[in-house]
Design a protein around this motif. Structure first.
Motif, PDB file in Angstrom:
ATOM      1  N   SER A  13     -46.135  46.678  -6.591  1.00  0.00           N
ATOM      2  CA  SER A  13     -46.367  46.596  -5.148  1.00  0.00           C
ATOM      3  C   SER A  13     -46.752  45.172  -4.788  1.00  0.00           C
ATOM      4  O   SER A  13     -47.449  44.488  -5.549  1.00  0.00           O
ATOM      5  CB  SER A  13     -47.471  47.573  -4.727  1.00  0.00           C
ATOM      6  OG  SER A  13     -48.661  47.333  -5.450  1.00  0.00           O
ATOM      7  N   THR A  31     -36.356  43.452   2.792  1.00  0.00           N
ATOM      8  CA  THR A  31     -37.092  44.596   3.341  1.00  0.00           C
ATOM      9  C   THR A  31     -36.424  45.151   4.586  1.00  0.00           C
ATOM     10  O   THR A  31     -36.232  44.444   5.572  1.00  0.00           O
ATOM     11  CB  THR A  31     -38.534  44.197   3.699  1.00  0.00           C
ATOM     12  OG1 THR A  31     -39.166  43.612   2.565  1.00  0.00           O
ATOM     13  CG2 THR A  31     -39.323  45.410   4.149  1.00  0.00           C
ATOM     14  N   ALA A  75     -41.651  50.634   5.475  1.00  0.00           N
ATOM     15  CA  ALA A  75     -40.802  49.564   4.965  1.00  0.00           C
ATOM     16  C   ALA A  75     -40.184  50.004   3.643  1.00  0.00           C
ATOM     17  O   ALA A  75     -40.851  50.620   2.806  1.00  0.00           O
ATOM     18  CB  ALA A  75     -41.615  48.286   4.768  1.00  0.00           C
ATOM     19  N   SER A  91     -38.355  48.217   0.512  1.00  0.00           N
ATOM     20  CA  SER A  91     -38.171  46.855   0.029  1.00  0.00           C
ATOM     21  C   SER A  91     -37.665  46.810  -1.411  1.00  0.00           C
ATOM     22  O   SER A  91     -37.811  47.763  -2.184  1.00  0.00           O
ATOM     23  CB  SER A  91     -39.492  46.082   0.124  1.00  0.00           C
ATOM     24  OG  SER A  91     -40.481  46.721  -0.657  1.00  0.00           O
ATOM     25  N   ASN A 118     -48.368  43.573  -1.469  1.00  0.00           N
ATOM     26  CA  ASN A 118     -48.950  43.855  -0.158  1.00  0.00           C
ATOM     27  C   ASN A 118     -49.258  42.545   0.559  1.00  0.00           C
ATOM     28  O   ASN A 118     -49.962  41.688   0.016  1.00  0.00           O
ATOM     29  CB  ASN A 118     -50.215  44.690  -0.316  1.00  0.00           C
ATOM     30  CG  ASN A 118     -49.961  45.974  -1.091  1.00  0.00           C
ATOM     31  OD1 ASN A 118     -48.874  46.534  -1.034  1.00  0.00           O
ATOM     32  ND2 ASN A 118     -50.963  46.434  -1.829  1.00  0.00           N
ATOM     33  N   GLU A 178     -46.443  46.732   3.107  1.00  0.00           N
ATOM     34  CA  GLU A 178     -46.410  46.991   1.670  1.00  0.00           C
ATOM     35  C   GLU A 178     -44.969  46.883   1.177  1.00  0.00           C
ATOM     36  O   GLU A 178     -44.113  47.704   1.525  1.00  0.00           O
ATOM     37  CB  GLU A 178     -46.984  48.373   1.370  1.00  0.00           C
ATOM     38  CG  GLU A 178     -48.456  48.505   1.749  1.00  0.00           C
ATOM     39  CD  GLU A 178     -49.005  49.904   1.555  1.00  0.00           C
ATOM     40  OE1 GLU A 178     -50.248  50.043   1.507  1.00  0.00           O
ATOM     41  OE2 GLU A 178     -48.196  50.861   1.470  1.00  0.00           O
ATOM     42  N   LYS A 179     -44.719  45.853   0.369  1.00  0.00           N
ATOM     43  CA  LYS A 179     -43.399  45.627  -0.215  1.00  0.00           C
ATOM     44  C   LYS A 179     -43.482  45.856  -1.724  1.00  0.00           C
ATOM     45  O   LYS A 179     -44.500  46.257  -2.250  1.00  0.00           O
ATOM     46  CB  LYS A 179     -42.909  44.217   0.106  1.00  0.00           C
ATOM     47  CG  LYS A 179     -42.791  43.925   1.594  1.00  0.00           C
ATOM     48  CD  LYS A 179     -42.228  42.548   1.848  1.00  0.00           C
ATOM     49  CE  LYS A 179     -42.132  42.254   3.341  1.00  0.00           C
ATOM     50  NZ  LYS A 179     -41.537  40.924   3.625  1.00  0.00           N
ATOM     51  N   ASP A 211     -46.169  49.916   7.062  1.00  0.00           N
ATOM     52  CA  ASP A 211     -46.007  48.735   7.917  1.00  0.00           C
ATOM     53  C   ASP A 211     -46.774  48.998   9.205  1.00  0.00           C
ATOM     54  O   ASP A 211     -46.390  49.854  10.002  1.00  0.00           O
ATOM     55  CB  ASP A 211     -44.528  48.502   8.206  1.00  0.00           C
ATOM     56  CG  ASP A 211     -44.276  47.228   8.996  1.00  0.00           C
ATOM     57  OD1 ASP A 211     -45.240  46.517   9.319  1.00  0.00           O
ATOM     58  OD2 ASP A 211     -43.092  46.943   9.294  1.00  0.00           O
ATOM     59  N   GLU A 232     -48.548  39.611   7.288  1.00  0.00           N
ATOM     60  CA  GLU A 232     -47.301  38.975   7.701  1.00  0.00           C
ATOM     61  C   GLU A 232     -47.333  38.595   9.178  1.00  0.00           C
ATOM     62  O   GLU A 232     -47.835  39.349  10.016  1.00  0.00           O
ATOM     63  CB  GLU A 232     -46.139  39.929   7.430  1.00  0.00           C
ATOM     64  CG  GLU A 232     -44.770  39.317   7.591  1.00  0.00           C
ATOM     65  CD  GLU A 232     -43.703  40.166   6.922  1.00  0.00           C
ATOM     66  OE1 GLU A 232     -43.544  40.059   5.688  1.00  0.00           O
ATOM     67  OE2 GLU A 232     -43.041  40.957   7.622  1.00  0.00           O
ATOM     68  N   PHE A 286     -37.120  47.696   7.557  1.00  0.00           N
ATOM     69  CA  PHE A 286     -38.295  48.322   8.158  1.00  0.00           C
ATOM     70  C   PHE A 286     -37.920  49.027   9.451  1.00  0.00           C
ATOM     71  O   PHE A 286     -36.983  48.640  10.153  1.00  0.00           O
ATOM     72  CB  PHE A 286     -39.389  47.289   8.432  1.00  0.00           C
ATOM     73  CG  PHE A 286     -39.005  46.208   9.406  1.00  0.00           C
ATOM     74  CD1 PHE A 286     -39.221  46.366  10.769  1.00  0.00           C
ATOM     75  CD2 PHE A 286     -38.425  45.032   8.958  1.00  0.00           C
ATOM     76  CE1 PHE A 286     -38.855  45.377  11.669  1.00  0.00           C
ATOM     77  CE2 PHE A 286     -38.062  44.040   9.852  1.00  0.00           C
ATOM     78  CZ  PHE A 286     -38.271  44.203  11.207  1.00  0.00           C
ATOM     79  N   THR A 313     -37.479  38.554  -1.877  1.00  0.00           N
ATOM     80  CA  THR A 313     -37.720  39.874  -1.302  1.00  0.00           C
ATOM     81  C   THR A 313     -36.644  40.225  -0.275  1.00  0.00           C
ATOM     82  O   THR A 313     -36.038  39.350   0.336  1.00  0.00           O
ATOM     83  CB  THR A 313     -39.096  39.938  -0.616  1.00  0.00           C
ATOM     84  OG1 THR A 313     -39.140  38.957   0.432  1.00  0.00           O
ATOM     85  CG2 THR A 313     -40.215  39.676  -1.616  1.00  0.00           C
TER      86      THR A 313
END
Length: 218
Positions: free
Chosen positions: A111, A209, A50, A52, A113, A96-97, A71, A116, A211, A207
């Motif tokens: 970070s 992201t 990912a 982000s 985390n 992990e974003k 991810d 999701e 991915f 956020t």
């Protein structure tokens, strides 16, 4: 990044074992010009990376430079209607974003985390018996389970989810497209965070992201 590479290699080595199960359970066939679905449910494993960012009004929390992370997760899909090519897919993943940025000339990195849960509608278009294209649209919900903010100027590190940083809960829209060849699957998508994860009501933080994952369906 080393753990991402190791995890991808592990999945690549274990994927052939799933081939013994044959085609994914939702694979369809055409007989006498009519389409019939063998099964109405599938399960899958996903592993990828990912990229982000976090866009914030607060310059100390504005991580507009992309940060990469792991991810990994599992999904389950349910066919909506016996003859329908539309599936509802959900599951659970660890992702992990975060973001990188600068504040008053000093670098910072953090970070975020999450665990999701995706919830998407997926349309399965069969190119032939083995290959399909699967665009999807829906949303996601996530809860923060860890992460650190690193202030390189002050040489300090503290939790990303405390009262001076970010809220644990996030959610938004997910859009993307997957492709599948037999049991092998790959996809790329984007999560648009709609929830304000900032504690300060005068600031907003969202956020974003990109991915990409590979995996198997069975």
């Amino acid at each position: 990044m080393k753990r991402i590479i190791i995890a991808l290699m592990s999945l690549a080595l274990t994927a052939p074992a799933f081939a013994q199960h044959g085609r994914p359970h939702y694979y369809n066939r055409t007989t006498n010009n009519s389409r019939h679905y063998d099964h109405q449910m599938y399960y899958g494993l996903r592993l990828g990376v990912a990229f982000s960012t976090v866009n914030s009004d607060d310059q100390y929390l504005n991580g507009s430079s992309a940060k990469s992370g792991l991810d990994i997760g599992a999904v389950v899909g349910l066919q909506l209607g016996y003859r329908s090519p539309v599936f509802f897919e959900t599951g659970l993943s660890y992702i992990e974003k975060g973001g990188d940025g600068r504040y008053q000339g000093d670098k910072f990195s953090y970070s975020l985390n999450y665990l999701e849960v995706p919830m998407v509608l997926k349309y399965k278009y069969d190119v032939d018996r083995s290959f399909s294209i699967q665009p999807f649209l829906g949303g996601f919900m996530s809860v923060g389970v860890g992460g650190k903010i690193k202030d390189f100027g002050m040489r300090q590190a503290f939790s990303s989810f405390d009262d001076d940083a970010f809220k644990r809960f996030d959610g938004g829209i997910r859009v993307g497209c997957g492709i599948q060849y037999d049991f092998l699957y790959a996809e790329m998508g984007y999560d648009f965070g709609l929830a304000n994860i900032s504690h300060d009501y005068f600031d907003t933080s969202h956020t974003g992201t990109l991915f990409t994952t590979i995996g198997v369906n069975f």
